[in-house]
Design a protein around this motif. Structure first.
Motif, mmCIF file in Angstrom:
data_model
loop_
_atom_site.group_PDB
_atom_site.id
_atom_site.type_symbol
_atom_site.label_atom_id
_atom_site.label_comp_id
_atom_site.label_asym_id
_atom_site.label_seq_id
_atom_site.Cartn_x
_atom_site.Cartn_y
_atom_site.Cartn_z
ATOM 1 N N ASP A 192 21.002 11.406 118.525
ATOM 2 C CA ASP A 192 21.027 11.844 119.536
ATOM 3 C C ASP A 192 22.434 10.856 120.293
ATOM 4 O OD1 ASP A 192 18.690 13.083 120.276
ATOM 5 O OD2 ASP A 192 17.331 11.143 120.862
ATOM 6 N N GLU A 225 15.293 7.418 128.988
ATOM 7 C CA GLU A 225 14.943 9.093 128.739
ATOM 8 C C GLU A 225 15.818 8.961 130.133
ATOM 9 O OE1 GLU A 225 13.652 11.255 127.469
ATOM 10 O OE2 GLU A 225 14.415 13.029 129.207
ATOM 11 N N ALA A 275 17.341 16.347 125.693
ATOM 12 C CA ALA A 275 17.920 17.846 126.202
ATOM 13 C C ALA A 275 19.891 17.672 126.885
ATOM 14 C CB ALA A 275 17.092 18.066 127.686
ATOM 15 N N GLU A 281 21.995 17.476 124.045
ATOM 16 C CA GLU A 281 22.670 19.342 123.559
ATOM 17 C C GLU A 281 23.323 19.376 123.855
ATOM 18 O OE1 GLU A 281 18.962 22.304 122.776
ATOM 19 O OE2 GLU A 281 18.231 20.668 122.303
ATOM 20 N N LYS A 282 22.879 19.539 125.409
ATOM 21 C CA LYS A 282 24.709 20.191 125.876
ATOM 22 C C LYS A 282 26.127 18.758 126.146
ATOM 23 C CE LYS A 282 22.297 22.127 129.697
ATOM 24 N NZ LYS A 282 20.884 23.003 129.258
#
Ligand code: PMP
Length: 419
Positions: free
Chosen positions: A107, A243, A269, A272-273
């Motif tokens: 991450d 989060e 998420a 990833e972007k």
């Protein structure tokens, strides 16, 4: 061909018709506009937020360089992955743990300074008119990016304990009721640029709650956290909530801004972007700089180097405080416990932006408070950066500043107006 100097207005532009609309928001920042003036050696610059790289032991960098070039030059000189060097990401885990942040290497992503992380995140989240909540005042480089993305920048009440969660909730609720999309809260929780203020322990938990209840993503920008003078600041927001927080760090202030390496820890998420956006923007962050830092971290005592920076900047902060007490007792100042900056509030009626040319003739430069607001506020404020000049020069700079300020106070007392 002559080169356009920073801060100099370009008079004629034959391509005006072709620019994208958002390019209108690319204004020369007040900090950059000063660069050509303040680089003159006779001027004491309390303006740009630069680390004192002369305190870096160059032999350590040379040792890291030699070791890298003799062991893995074929990797260091090659393109790398879009997410950044794996070994460096593992080492960053250890650095983040000093702030209580535990994050997986998956991450984490390396960026071209944390400025680039701010640009990528803004691109990912902000459509025109979307709201970003920020501190009052806020970091000029972030305000510039948000403005370029045509976002609505909402400055929220901030005091000596940092940004107020109650005021964040009120501002968000008011803007949501007006039909706005409140997307992000951007803050510098430790020894903020430009105020020097640190967010208190209890406000950290409250802010997380307020933002989670309203679906607002927190961007926690923490380049100064390790540069505390006496005691470590409270645990990072990201250490309390994974989060809802994107965490930014940088090697600019603890090692070198010239290497242009920062990092971002984000929920999977978003990360990833971000990697796709990073690849699209730069293919891969500078491999050589990343591997040099990685080598430095593995063979040098980087914790001792950071400790020596703490001592150095504490000494400079103390020099600034003693000069302020001696020469400018009527000017209010924040009391930073770390980092590079303090924030002055001038007596009523003084305008820091109008006063700047006079200060430069007195051979001292600073950044006017208006640079740190997107809405014109800050005229009565000055950011003093004490990190770069020597302690002696910090004192001289503040003495020169006092000549300008005291003269303005006299003029106002006598004629009712500033010169
Ligand atoms: N955030 C803050 C609060 C800063 O003060 C700075 C540098 N002045 C940055 C981000 C950008 O730092 P860099 O890109 O060098 O990591």
């Amino acid at each position: 061909m002559s080169e356009t100097r920073l801060g100099q207005a370009t008079n004629f532009d034959s391509w005006k018709h072709a620019y994208a609309k958002r390019a209108e928001n690319l204004a020369v920042s007040e900090v950059r506009a000063l660069f050509s003036v303040v680089s003159r050696p006779e001027v004491v610059s309390l303006a740009g937020g630069m680390p004192d790289v002369s305190a870096m032991d160059n032999d350590l960098i040379r040792t890291a360089f030699d070791s890298l070039m003799s062991s893995r030059p074929q990797y260091a000189l090659q393109y790398g992955g879009g997410q950044g060097d794996l070994r460096l990401r593992e080492q960053i885990q250890e650095i983040m743990e000093l702030e209580g942040v535990h994050g997986s290497v998956e991450d984490l992503m390396i960026t071209t300074g944390s400025q680039h992380a701010l640009e990528l995140l803004s691109d990912l989240f902000l459509d025109q008119g979307d709201v970003v909540l920020v501190e009052s005042p806020s970091y000029v480089g972030a305000v510039g990016i948000f403005r370029h993305k045509e976002a609505h920048i909402e400055h929220v009440f901030t005091d000596a304990d940092g940004i107020s969660p109650v005021a964040v909730a009120e501002a968000a609720d008011r803007l949501i009721a007006d039909g706005k999309r409140v997307k992000l809260l951007y803050l510098v929780p430790n020894f903020a640029n430009p105020s020097g203020v640190t967010l208190s322990e209890s406000r950290r938990d409250e802010l997380i709650k307020v933002c989670a209840e309203r679906g607002i993503l927190i961007i926690e920008d923490n380049p100064y956290g390790q540069l505390y003078f006496d005691k470590q600041p409270p645990r990072a927001l990201r250490a309390r909530e994974a989060e809802g927080v994107v965490y930014l760090g940088s090697f600019s202030k603890i090692l070198s801004p010239g290497l242009r390496v920062g990092y971002v820890l984000a929920p999977p998420a978003i990360r990833e972007k971000l990697v796709l956006a990073n690849e699209s923007a730069v293919l891969s962050p500078a491999t050589f700089a990343q591997m040099l830092i990685s080598e430095y971290l593995s063979i040098c005592d980087w914790k001792a180097q950071i400790a020596s920076y703490r001592n150095l900047y504490r000494e400079k902060r103390d020099a600034a405080f003693s000069a302020l007490e001696q020469y400018l007792p009527k000017v209010a100042t924040t009391r930073p416990e770390g980092g590079f900056f303090l924030w002055l509030t001038l007596p009523q009626g003084l305008n820091s932006k109008e006063m700047l040319p006079l200060a430069v003739t007195e051979l001292v430069a600073y950044t006017p408070g208006t640079a740190f607001f997107g809405d014109g506020r800050g005229k009565e404020n000055i950011r003093v950066c004490f990190s770069h000049p020597t302690s002696e020069r910090v004192k001289i700079g503040i003495q020169r500043l006092s000549n300008v300020i005291n003269r303005q106070i006299d003029l106002i007392d006598t004629f009712g107006v500033q010169q």
